[in-house]
Design a protein around this motif. Structure first.
Motif, PDB file in Angstrom:
ATOM      1  N   PHE A 153       0.832  -1.201   0.000  1.00 39.02           N
ATOM      2  CA  PHE A 153       0.000   0.000   0.000  1.00 39.02           C
ATOM      3  C   PHE A 153       0.872   1.259   0.000  1.00 39.02           C
ATOM      4  O   PHE A 153       0.690   2.165  -0.806  1.00 39.02           O
ATOM      5  CB  PHE A 153      -0.924  -0.021   1.221  1.00 39.02           C
ATOM      6  CG  PHE A 153      -1.628   1.280   1.485  1.00 39.02           C
ATOM      7  CD1 PHE A 153      -2.690   1.683   0.700  1.00 39.02           C
ATOM      8  CD2 PHE A 153      -1.234   2.102   2.534  1.00 39.02           C
ATOM      9  CE1 PHE A 153      -3.354   2.896   0.946  1.00 39.02           C
ATOM     10  CE2 PHE A 153      -1.885   3.300   2.792  1.00 39.02           C
ATOM     11  CZ  PHE A 153      -2.942   3.695   1.987  1.00 39.02           C
TER      12      PHE A 153
ATOM     13  N   GLY B 290       2.674   2.356  -3.148  1.00 35.73           N
ATOM     14  CA  GLY B 290       1.814   3.147  -4.024  1.00 35.73           C
ATOM     15  C   GLY B 290       1.658   4.575  -3.535  1.00 35.73           C
ATOM     16  O   GLY B 290       1.703   5.521  -4.332  1.00 35.73           O
TER      17      GLY B 290
ATOM     18  N   GLU C 116       2.034   8.747  -5.118  1.00 36.63           N
ATOM     19  CA  GLU C 116       0.659   9.212  -5.371  1.00 36.63           C
ATOM     20  C   GLU C 116       0.582  10.721  -5.128  1.00 36.63           C
ATOM     21  O   GLU C 116       0.552  11.166  -3.980  1.00 36.63           O
ATOM     22  CB  GLU C 116      -0.316   8.468  -4.451  1.00 36.63           C
ATOM     23  CG  GLU C 116      -1.728   8.982  -4.479  1.00 36.63           C
ATOM     24  CD  GLU C 116      -2.318   8.988  -5.869  1.00 36.63           C
ATOM     25  OE1 GLU C 116      -2.718  10.072  -6.332  1.00 36.63           O
ATOM     26  OE2 GLU C 116      -2.383   7.911  -6.488  1.00 36.63           O
TER      27      GLU C 116
ATOM     28  N   HIS D  37      -4.712   2.138  -4.071  1.00 31.63           N
ATOM     29  CA  HIS D  37      -3.489   1.633  -3.450  1.00 31.63           C
ATOM     30  C   HIS D  37      -3.775   0.569  -2.395  1.00 31.63           C
ATOM     31  O   HIS D  37      -3.001  -0.382  -2.254  1.00 31.63           O
ATOM     32  CB  HIS D  37      -2.661   2.778  -2.889  1.00 31.63           C
ATOM     33  CG  HIS D  37      -2.238   3.719  -3.967  1.00 31.63           C
ATOM     34  ND1 HIS D  37      -1.392   3.350  -4.995  1.00 31.63           N
ATOM     35  CD2 HIS D  37      -2.577   5.004  -4.220  1.00 31.63           C
ATOM     36  CE1 HIS D  37      -1.223   4.362  -5.818  1.00 31.63           C
ATOM     37  NE2 HIS D  37      -1.934   5.380  -5.365  1.00 31.63           N
TER      38      HIS D  37
END
Length: 132
Positions: free
Chosen positions: A25, A28, A32, A93
């Motif tokens: 997670f 990502g 982002e 994510h």
């Protein structure tokens, strides 16, 4: 009413899959642009807190609650402006983390429903429709 989420911890074999999900997670989140600014520069504590929260929420030990008290998700997220776009970025994510962790494959749908519901609960920015 049965909550199928509380059986996941035992069925995936303990803590390790949750830490793997959290690592995926946050990989990502690192890139982002929309929601990365909501996270601290050093995400070590954020990773630990999320892993412990997920472990507790999905039926594991209660170390999160013992260390941090009640999750109070909405209160903890009030400082951040969260609209549909932010929610969708977070969901992208989080589900990538679930998908990157093979132990969660049998539970993907129930986890998707939980995360979707939780993310929707945290939206605090109303989207104003544009007029012609």
């Amino acid at each position: 009413m049965d909550d199928p989420t509380v059986e996941i911890y035992e069925k995936v074999g303990g803590d390790a899959p949750f830490y793997a999900l959290v690592e995926a997670f946050y990989r990502g989140i690192e890139t982002e642009p929309l929601i990365r600014p909501m996270y601290p520069k050093d995400m070590t504590d954020a990773k630990k807190h999320l892993a412990l929260f997920l472990i507790q929420r999905f039926g594991g030990h209660t170390q999160y609650g013992e260390q941090r008290g009640h999750p109070r998700l909405r209160m903890r997220h009030v400082p951040f402006v969260i609209g549909e776009a932010e929610k969708e970025a977070w969901m992208t994510h989080m589900m990538a983390g679930v998908d990157a962790t093979p132990e969660f494959a049998p539970f993907r749908q129930v986890m998707l429903e939980y995360f979707e519901s939780s993310a929707a609960f945290l939206v605090n920015k109303s989207e104003v429709p544009s007029v012609g």
